[in-house]
Design an enzyme around this catalytic site. Structure first.
Site, PDB file in Angstrom:
ATOM      1  N   HIS A   1       0.820  -1.220   0.000  1.00 52.01           N
ATOM      2  CA  HIS A   1       0.000   0.000   0.000  1.00 52.01           C
ATOM      3  C   HIS A   1       0.853   1.269   0.000  1.00 52.01           C
ATOM      4  O   HIS A   1       0.389   2.343  -0.410  1.00 52.01           O
ATOM      5  CB  HIS A   1      -0.945  -0.026   1.206  1.00 52.01           C
ATOM      6  CG  HIS A   1      -2.224   0.746   1.008  1.00 52.01           C
ATOM      7  ND1 HIS A   1      -2.324   1.849   0.181  1.00 52.01           N
ATOM      8  CD2 HIS A   1      -3.475   0.575   1.525  1.00 52.01           C
ATOM      9  CE1 HIS A   1      -3.560   2.328   0.215  1.00 52.01           C
ATOM     10  NE2 HIS A   1      -4.279   1.557   1.024  1.00 52.01           N
TER      11      HIS A   1
ATOM     12  N   ASP B   1     -11.814  -7.697 -17.987  1.00 47.50           N
ATOM     13  CA  ASP B   1     -12.011  -8.788 -18.943  1.00 47.50           C
ATOM     14  C   ASP B   1     -10.706  -8.912 -19.731  1.00 47.50           C
ATOM     15  O   ASP B   1     -10.347  -8.032 -20.513  1.00 47.50           O
ATOM     16  CB  ASP B   1     -13.201  -8.440 -19.854  1.00 47.50           C
ATOM     17  CG  ASP B   1     -13.354  -9.424 -21.002  1.00 47.50           C
ATOM     18  OD1 ASP B   1     -12.536 -10.363 -21.106  1.00 47.50           O
ATOM     19  OD2 ASP B   1     -14.282  -9.234 -21.804  1.00 47.50           O
TER      20      ASP B   1
HETATM   21  C1  LIG Z   1     -15.195  10.623  -0.588  1.00 48.67           C
HETATM   22  C2  LIG Z   1     -16.047   9.811  -1.527  1.00 48.67           C
HETATM   23  C3  LIG Z   1     -16.098   8.351  -0.991  1.00 48.67           C
HETATM   24  C4  LIG Z   1     -17.455  10.396  -1.486  1.00 48.67           C
HETATM   25  O1  LIG Z   1     -18.215   9.768  -2.490  1.00 48.67           O
HETATM   26  P1  LIG Z   1     -19.614  10.346  -2.985  1.00 48.67           P
HETATM   27  O2  LIG Z   1     -19.997   9.598  -4.193  1.00 48.67           O
HETATM   28  O3  LIG Z   1     -20.541  10.346  -1.846  1.00 48.67           O
HETATM   29  O4  LIG Z   1     -19.340  11.868  -3.291  1.00 48.67           O
HETATM   30  P2  LIG Z   1     -18.766  12.508  -4.603  1.00 48.67           P
HETATM   31  O5  LIG Z   1     -18.639  13.940  -4.317  1.00 48.67           O
HETATM   32  O6  LIG Z   1     -17.547  11.769  -5.035  1.00 48.67           O
HETATM   33  O7  LIG Z   1     -19.896  12.285  -5.698  1.00 48.67           O
HETATM   34  C5  LIG Z   1     -21.220  12.732  -5.483  1.00 48.67           C
HETATM   35  C6  LIG Z   1     -22.041  12.443  -6.718  1.00 48.67           C
HETATM   36  O8  LIG Z   1     -21.474  13.151  -7.821  1.00 48.67           O
HETATM   37  C7  LIG Z   1     -21.065  12.237  -8.842  1.00 48.67           C
HETATM   38  N1  LIG Z   1     -19.781  12.671  -9.389  1.00 48.67           N
HETATM   39  C8  LIG Z   1     -18.666  12.924  -8.697  1.00 48.67           C
HETATM   40  N2  LIG Z   1     -17.686  13.303  -9.532  1.00 48.67           N
HETATM   41  C9  LIG Z   1     -18.205  13.272 -10.768  1.00 48.67           C
HETATM   42  C10 LIG Z   1     -17.706  13.569 -12.054  1.00 48.67           C
HETATM   43  N3  LIG Z   1     -16.448  13.958 -12.246  1.00 48.67           N
HETATM   44  N4  LIG Z   1     -18.537  13.425 -13.115  1.00 48.67           N
HETATM   45  C11 LIG Z   1     -19.822  13.015 -12.934  1.00 48.67           C
HETATM   46  N5  LIG Z   1     -20.335  12.753 -11.736  1.00 48.67           N
HETATM   47  C12 LIG Z   1     -19.556  12.867 -10.677  1.00 48.67           C
HETATM   48  C13 LIG Z   1     -20.913  10.890  -8.129  1.00 48.67           C
HETATM   49  O9  LIG Z   1     -21.100   9.832  -9.051  1.00 48.67           O
HETATM   50  C14 LIG Z   1     -22.026  10.967  -7.101  1.00 48.67           C
HETATM   51  O10 LIG Z   1     -23.262  10.659  -7.697  1.00 48.67           O
HETATM   52  P3  LIG Z   1     -24.055   9.312  -7.368  1.00 48.67           P
HETATM   53  O11 LIG Z   1     -25.087   9.674  -6.396  1.00 48.67           O
HETATM   54  O12 LIG Z   1     -24.613   8.843  -8.641  1.00 48.67           O
HETATM   55  O13 LIG Z   1     -23.090   8.367  -6.800  1.00 48.67           O
HETATM   56  C15 LIG Z   1     -15.527   9.829  -2.962  1.00 48.67           C
HETATM   57  O14 LIG Z   1     -15.527  11.158  -3.454  1.00 48.67           O
HETATM   58  C16 LIG Z   1     -14.173   9.257  -3.115  1.00 48.67           C
HETATM   59  O15 LIG Z   1     -13.141   9.906  -2.912  1.00 48.67           O
HETATM   60  N6  LIG Z   1     -14.091   7.970  -3.529  1.00 48.67           N
HETATM   61  C17 LIG Z   1     -12.842   7.244  -3.786  1.00 48.67           C
HETATM   62  C18 LIG Z   1     -12.380   6.539  -2.539  1.00 48.67           C
HETATM   63  C19 LIG Z   1     -11.163   5.687  -2.800  1.00 48.67           C
HETATM   64  O16 LIG Z   1     -10.251   6.039  -3.519  1.00 48.67           O
HETATM   65  N7  LIG Z   1     -11.122   4.488  -2.183  1.00 48.67           N
HETATM   66  C20 LIG Z   1     -10.039   3.555  -2.277  1.00 48.67           C
HETATM   67  C21 LIG Z   1      -9.109   3.683  -1.092  1.00 48.67           C
HETATM   68  S1  LIG Z   1      -7.662   2.677  -1.314  1.00 48.67           S
HETATM   69  C22 LIG Z   1      -8.141   1.172  -0.810  1.00 48.67           C
HETATM   70  O17 LIG Z   1      -9.179   0.972  -0.291  1.00 48.67           O
HETATM   71  C23 LIG Z   1      -7.185   0.097  -1.115  1.00 48.67           C
HETATM   72  C24 LIG Z   1      -7.481  -0.533  -2.422  1.00 48.67           C
HETATM   73  O18 LIG Z   1      -8.567  -0.341  -2.992  1.00 48.67           O
HETATM   74  O19 LIG Z   1      -6.589  -1.267  -2.904  1.00 48.67           O
END
Ligand SMILES: CC(C)(COP(=O)(O)OP(=O)(O)OC[C@H]1O[C@@H](n2cnc3c(N)ncnc32)[C@H](O)[C@@H]1OP(=O)(O)O)[C@@H](O)C(=O)NCCC(=O)NCCSC(=O)CC(=O)O
Length: 467
Positions: free
Chosen positions: A172, A410
């Site tokens: 990681h 895929d």
């Molecule tokens: C903090 C969050 C979890 C919050 O998510 P949310 O979906 O609630 O909030 P958000 O602001 O991102 O998005 C809100 C809404 O806007 C939409 N939205 C956001 N950005 C967009 C864009 N650029 N274009 C179109 N739509 C978009 C989303 O689909 C969502 O709609 P809708 O309602 O349709 O959804 C996310 O922003 C985030 O950072 N996710 C990534 C987390 C990550 O990287 N995890 C892995 C960790 S590493 C790990 O764990 C190890 C490993 O994986 O190997």
């Protein structure tokens, strides 16, 4: 439960990145500094995943004559763009901080194994009888010593007459979920299209290695280095993973799906609940797919596990690439995630309005992300080290449904039949991915003791049925 199975290692291959031109022997050396986002994970055990592929006409000669050569050739080509994955994380005695290094001749370890386990049992999703440990033989060891750690290891396991699995172990400190998914996407794409660009599907982006854009005005990096140097003894430059709590041996795995229709129904029901409570300002809650599915799962879990503590903590990650100023490109290689801790009263989560309580807490945290995502970052390593020592249950989220992992992996023989986050049996995290069935659904994975899993499954299904 399944019959005991055995696994046989057939071959250990060392895959080198393909040279970029026929004249060069191997790519040039590459050294990459770690940012504070990477250093956060320095002594964290590997992230382990497994991908199962069912192939109707699968047989062992087909695998060795056709499938394996394609997987190897495309892996070598993919590594040309992801050189650090063939290299090591190293911390030489004379270096102030560890770094990623690829030197000519470095290779990635790819184990080929054969299993006599029941493939259909391992890919089943609704029987709740897969013991957590049954996936362990499908994951390779990541070589780690005090001053050097492999960044990635892969294992392909054949299930005669059924298909194969790809298991991965990733350090990681080298990369987060977004980068490791982008590696898999490129590998799958190059394997499926024979290394050629397809006119129909654009090639996934290659990684960007420019680290100058990650600024550290608050001086977080030296704080993290000091924390790690003091962990497990003075001036300790070891890269060995620190002990992580093992989950009970009798834990089982469970996979649960939110279809798009259920996510919509969940959103409508929360809005109706808010209207009933006369809270007309719907904007106070962040009703995204993530917050709805995360809150619902959290509440079911707190109920199923009969949590007794007064308060319970949920930790999720936020991708900071687009949140930094100036922002980093989406294809930035490395770690760029911030941990968000959300605390709620257990009584509130267990009550009639439990979903509402969870959503409120998660929404608050997401809404102020843009301004505060690095607030308190200087304490992240010390808090992680403390958490390792406490017995308190912390709920956390691994992965993301936005990575589109089923859709993009895929390799030419169809989408995966099942994907699992193997390492959640150590971390106790809830894994998130897109749904196997596509169509905007979300899949969550859990590892729990059997009676908790049964309670969770019943709460999860009943709550969604009632919508
Ligand atoms: C903090 C969050 C979890 C919050 O998510 P949310 O979906 O609630 O909030 P958000 O602001 O991102 O998005 C809100 C809404 O806007 C939409 N939205 C956001 N950005 C967009 C864009 N650029 N274009 C179109 N739509 C978009 C989303 O689909 C969502 O709609 P809708 O309602 O349709 O959804 C996310 O922003 C985030 O950072 N996710 C990534 C987390 C990550 O990287 N995890 C892995 C960790 S590493 C790990 O764990 C190890 C490993 O994986 O190997």
């Amino acid at each position: 439960m399944a019959q005991p199975s055995s696994i046989k290692v057939v071959e250990v291959c060392w895959v080198a990145p393909k040279p970029s031109s026929p004249d060069s022997a191997s790519p040039d050396d590459q050294s990459l500094p770690l940012t504070f986002f990477d250093l956060l994970w320095l002594r964290f055990p590997p992230i382990q995943r497994v991908f199962f592929y069912e192939i109707s006409s699968f047989n062992t000669p087909l695998f060795f004559d056709s499938i394996l050569p394609k997987l190897k050739a495309s892996l070598s080509l993919t590594l040309q763009h992801f050189l650090p994955l063939a290299g090591n994380l190293t911390w030489p005695q004379d270096s102030q901080k560890p770094f990623l290094s690829y030197v000519k001749g470095d290779t990635l370890s790819l184990t080929i194994a054969e299993s006599d386990a029941d493939f259909y049992h391992l890919v089943s999703t609704n029987n709740f009888n897969i013991e957590a440990k049954e996936y362990h033989p499908l994951i390779p060891q990541l070589a780690v010593s005090h001053d050097q750690a492999a960044v990635m290891a892969l294992q392909i396991t054949i299930f005669p007459h059924c298909g194969f699995s790809i298991g991965s172990a990733v350090h990681h400190a080298a990369l987060d979920g977004k980068t490791s998914t982008s590696f898999l996407k490129l590998w799958a794409y190059l394997c499926k299209h024979g290394g050629l660009s397809s006119s129909l599907l654009p090639e996934p982006p290659k990684p960007c290695y420019d680290r100058r854009a990650v600024k550290d005005p608050a001086g977080i990096e030296p704080i993290y280095l000091k924390e790690w140097l003091n962990a497990g003894g003075p001036n300790n430059t070891s890269l060995m993973s620190l002990g992580v709590k093992e989950f009970p041996l009798d834990s089982i795995r469970g996979t649960f799906e939110f279809t798009r229709a259920k996510i919509e129904a969940l959103r409508q029901s929360v809005m109706a609940m808010m209207a009933k409570k006369k809270q007309q300002d719907h904007s106070v809650l962040h009703l995204s797919t993530f917050s709805l599915t995360c809150a619902y799962t959290w509440v079911c879990l707190v109920k199923a596990e009969e949590i007794k503590a007064e308060k319970i903590l949920l930790v999720f990650s936020a991708d900071c690439r687009s949140r930094l100023d100036p922002s980093l490109p989406a294809n930035y290689f490395g770690n760029c995630i911030a941990g968000r801790g959300v605390v709620a009263e257990t009584k509130g989560l267990l009550g009639e309005d439990g979903l509402f309580v969870a959503l409120n807490a998660i929404s608050e945290s997401i809404k102020c992300l843009d301004k505060t995502f690095l607030d308190g970052a200087e304490t992240w390593v010390s808090r992680m080290l403390n958490a390792l020592q406490t017995t308190d249950r912390v709920h956390s989220i691994a992965g993301s449904h936005t990575f589109g992992i089923y859709e993009a992996t895929d390799f030419g023989w169809g989408r995966p039949t099942k994907i699992d986050f193997v390492s959640i049996d150590r971390t106790g995290a809830i894994s998130f991915s897109d749904s196997k069935n596509g169509a905007g659904g979300v899949e969550v994975g859990l590892v729990l003791k059997k009676h908790y899993m049964e309670a969770f499954a019943s709460l999860f299904a009943r709550g969604l049925e009632d919508l």
